[in-house]
Design an enzyme around this catalytic site. Sequence first.
Site: not given
Length: 889
Positions: A72, A483
């Site tokens: 992404d 993350d």
Amino acid sequence: MRRTRILTAVLALAASLLAGSPSALAANPNAPEVTVAADTYTWHNARIDGGGFVPGIVFNRSEKNLAYARTDIGGAYRWQQATKTWTPLLDSVGWDEWGHTGVVSLASDSVDPNKVYAAVGTYTNSWDPTNGAVLRSADRGASWQKTDMPFKLGGNMPGRGMGERLAVDPNKDSVLYLGAPSGKGLWRSTDSGVTWSQVTNFPNVGNYVQDPTDTSGYASDNQGIVWVTFDESTGTSGSATKTIYVGVADQANAVYRSTDAGATWSRVTGQPTGYLAHKGVLDAVNGYLYIAYSDKGGPYDGGKGQLWRYATATGTWTNISPVAEADTYYGFSGLTVDRQHPGTVMATAYSSWWPDTQIFRSTNSGSTWTKAWDYTSYPNRSNRYTMDVSSSPWLTFGANPSPPEQAPKLGWMTESLEIDPFDSNRMMYGTGATLYGTENLTNWDSGGQFTVKPMVQGLEETAVNDLAAPPSGGAQLLSALGDIGGFRHTDLTKVPSMMFTSPNFTTTTSLDFAETNPNTVVRVGNLDSGPHIAFSTDNGANWFAGTDPSGVSGGGTVAAAADGSRFVWSPAGAGVQYTTGFGSSWSASSGIPAGAVVESDRVDAKTFYGFKSGKFYVSSDGGATFTASSATGLPSGDSVRFKALPGTKGDVWLAGGASDGAYGLWHSTDGGVTFGKLANVDQADTIGFGKAATGASYQTLYTSAKIGGVRGIFRSTDKGVSWTRINDDAHQWGWTGAAITGDPRVYGRVYVSTNGRGVVYGDSSDAGDGGGGGGGTDPTPPTGACSVTYKITNQWAGGFQADVQVTNTGSTTWSGWSLGWSFADGQRIAQLWNADWTQSGATVTAKNVSWNGTVAAGSSVGFGFTGSWSGVNTKPASFKVGDQACTVA
């Protein structure tokens, strides 16, 4: 798990990027000359292996072992079967077009496997300064050409796991389709992706948005056209495929079809409603179109779902859901057919967060299904698989969950799932943290267990917020990541056993070590519930949580005193704080605004610095009180990074700014009382220090900057008087503005942050003399000895890639160079970077470009190229620089 990617990209990029930029895939011919020295670097990743969402995996349908993965925000990759690793394909994307590291779709040409296409762009709203583009390659992604599109594309937008939105006609590969977001419709190319036009008669541009109340335009964007699938049985080689299916983000009208090669389109009758069609996979052998449905666009959400089968000959729709809709708490997305046994179908429950994802398998076209795991007696599970994460042990996340959860999990955000079309035993699937695979999948059917392992080596997809390289101790590098928190690397070539834990921040925003006591380390970050600060007394190997001051909502920035005796913290949600010891209690600092960036002096344990909105602040009492410096002319915004030099009190370097104001690199030698701006630096966004060059009295400087009109990673061994660009146009990694540091123990080594390509580190071919500086004027013919290293770095049927390094082994500096050689087997250069070149017959001449003509004695310069070959690809036997024959290494 992946929401922080949005903030990582946006908050860091918004203030510091320029629009209206040249192509990221080629040098700007109109750029000003860069009078910097030349050096050749080799680049690697500090191995983490994975770390991010893999929303798409694409196998070529006509060539075995040719596969691609898209991410992404971290580019695209090609599978290397010999090493079972992934090769990055979009490292050439430059600073000004950073959004092109987001890949919303990818297509591999089954007619000509050398061709591959990527639809790139990260955001469809204002966060991304450029429109999307379609990249095309005739050498499997080794080099690219680009067509800019008149709209944005969203590789990191909601719905990015649906697809593929880009597709090549399997019968006439000059025809491609692209589904666009934002109401821009369906687009077609009839010249292999060179030009595109909208299919104006396509009846539906989509209408689904995740959150219509989102004023940022992120969650409120129309997710548009989400997949294109050809029925190859309705065409013949050389003529366009007649039947094409298109998925649209519209819960009432999700699937459309053309039966006349795209001339007309109609909604497929009888289709289910109330859902979004995430994937459409066609089995032309049995005449079935399989569709995975979810009530939401993903990749995080999805509360209900169904699987359907459409008989292309009769128009019959059959609900083949493996569980009743009422029993789903997830949507379906990952969807694949075994091309060796087309009746075998698999799908994923992509949004099944707890206790785990689920994978379903049918060997009779969806009539019956089995699951990857079942309950025996709740909460106990029986798995058809075993997990082996020994190559990436951090995938357990340090968790010890109670049943029915397990560690490691089978996955989450499992929107991509593909069975190898040539090997029924091999399957790959993407998750929010890695790419898993198996090579004994058919054990599922025989009652045995198949083994799931990470198949992700080489695919590095972390977003980097901060970096630190201690001068001693076992840690070579400490990283703050989005993350997955961050890692302590004791060996850059090996995957660390675990990310930072106790606590495990979802995102680490800042970290620091005590300069004279590197065993003391501090990190801060984001966590849904729990403390936002942690300490280590053993060089980052083990951690314990600190105590938050009142009001803290996020990590912010943190600084450790030079001796580790105290800390200053500027968290989100509260003002700047200071403490002695390890944060059992905090006191508010005075004289400095909330949200300031904080750093420590690397010599004086009581001196700390801060910056906010154009003002520099200094504390000499351990962070209790700060005083605003009288320094002027600094950047007015907050896109600034600064560092104090180890070993010298009050020596501070500050980088940052924006194109509409002050922007560059500043230096203070009086603790921030005054700053001087370096006139030879156009723009700078990071600053870091590393081991001094041999004979140099000052540490080496590193920066991500624009110098002499050229964007790159630069090094200076003479306190910024002269600069060497140490990366090249093939190694740019999009946006590199978060952090940089040299290695205090290894001269020339630099660690570079990226926003999606992990931690990149470079090692210099320069043994330590630092190279030259400044720049020559009129080139003079090089004299003296030379040596050449010619290395073929990649080779495929009909094509190859090579790197060439030229070393000045003489005693005088070259101010301009020209390297000549001849090919023995008819090879032809297709594209060459970091040099100008000509080829006449077998003879090739490569000449310096504006910024790498000066090559000091003992230094090297390098360039690379792609080319074609047939039969034999023999390396050139001899080289000359000017008239001087070179030694061939």
